[in-house]
Design a protein around this motif. Structure first.
Motif, PDB file in Angstrom:
ATOM      1  N   GLY A  34      -1.574   0.841   1.584  1.00  0.00           N
ATOM      2  CA  GLY A  34      -0.902   1.725   0.638  1.00  0.00           C
ATOM      3  C   GLY A  34      -0.495   1.009  -0.637  1.00  0.00           C
ATOM      4  N   PHE A  35       0.140  -0.162  -0.489  1.00  0.00           N
ATOM      5  CA  PHE A  35       0.537  -0.926  -1.670  1.00  0.00           C
ATOM      6  C   PHE A  35      -0.679  -1.396  -2.461  1.00  0.00           C
ATOM      7  CE2 PHE A  35       4.847  -1.594   0.176  1.00  0.00           C
ATOM      8  CZ  PHE A  35       5.574  -1.169  -0.926  1.00  0.00           C
ATOM      9  N   ARG A  47       0.980  -0.385  11.631  1.00  0.00           N
ATOM     10  CA  ARG A  47       1.936  -0.056  10.564  1.00  0.00           C
ATOM     11  C   ARG A  47       1.841  -1.057   9.418  1.00  0.00           C
ATOM     12  NH1 ARG A  47       6.611  -0.475  13.665  1.00  0.00           N
ATOM     13  NH2 ARG A  47       6.003   0.693  15.472  1.00  0.00           N
ATOM     14  N   ALA A  48       1.727  -2.342   9.740  1.00  0.00           N
ATOM     15  CA  ALA A  48       1.636  -3.369   8.700  1.00  0.00           C
ATOM     16  C   ALA A  48       0.353  -3.205   7.885  1.00  0.00           C
ATOM     17  CB  ALA A  48       1.694  -4.757   9.330  1.00  0.00           C
ATOM     18  N   ALA A  78       2.363  -6.093  -0.893  1.00  0.00           N
ATOM     19  CA  ALA A  78       1.373  -5.797   0.146  1.00  0.00           C
ATOM     20  C   ALA A  78       1.198  -6.979   1.086  1.00  0.00           C
ATOM     21  CB  ALA A  78       0.035  -5.434  -0.484  1.00  0.00           C
ATOM     22  N   ARG A  88       0.731  -0.145   5.619  1.00  0.00           N
ATOM     23  CA  ARG A  88       1.636  -0.471   4.512  1.00  0.00           C
ATOM     24  C   ARG A  88       0.906  -1.311   3.460  1.00  0.00           C
ATOM     25  NH1 ARG A  88       5.153  -4.779   3.635  1.00  0.00           N
ATOM     26  NH2 ARG A  88       7.016  -4.232   2.470  1.00  0.00           N
TER      27      ARG A  88
END
Length: 118
Positions: A20-21, A13-14, A72, A17
């Motif tokens: 994505g950023f 998940r990290a 991020a 994330r």
């Protein structure tokens, strides 16, 4: 085993994330670079006017991209619950606790040796 899976899920998940950023940040840098390039071209050709607005919009996109890159790299402070492993005693929290436990066991053994057994 359960704790390891939870840790892997947290890491996945990290990473998603952060990716994505980073992707959004790259897109915003590209957009901002386009606006800043157009603004620089207009500044050279004409003095002031709509140029200031274009430069501010380009600067805003670059600023937003920088914020995305910062976000991020921020890791959330979430503790992943880890299931205790059966059959393995948990380690003592400190050396003092181990010494105190050993002392208590010795005291019980001494008292048991002193008292007569019927």
């Amino acid at each position: 085993m359960l704790g390891m899976i939870g840790g892997l899920q947290y890491q996945a998940r990290a990473a998603a994330r952060a990716a994505g950023f980073t992707f959004v940040g790259i897109i915003l840098v590209l957009i901002g670079s386009g606006f800043l390039s157009a603004a620089l071209w207009m500044v050279i050709e004409v003095d002031y006017g709509a140029i200031t607005a274009t430069a501010l919009i380009g600067g805003l996109y670059v600023l937003l991209a920088g914020l995305c890159f910062l976000f991020a790299n921020i890791r959330p402070r979430v503790r992943v619950p880890v299931a205790p492993v059966a059959g393995v005693p948990s380690p003592s929290p400190s050396p003092f606790a181990a010494i105190a436990e050993g002392f208590a066991i010795g005291m019980q053994a001494g008292r048991a040796a002193r008292t007569p057994k019927d």
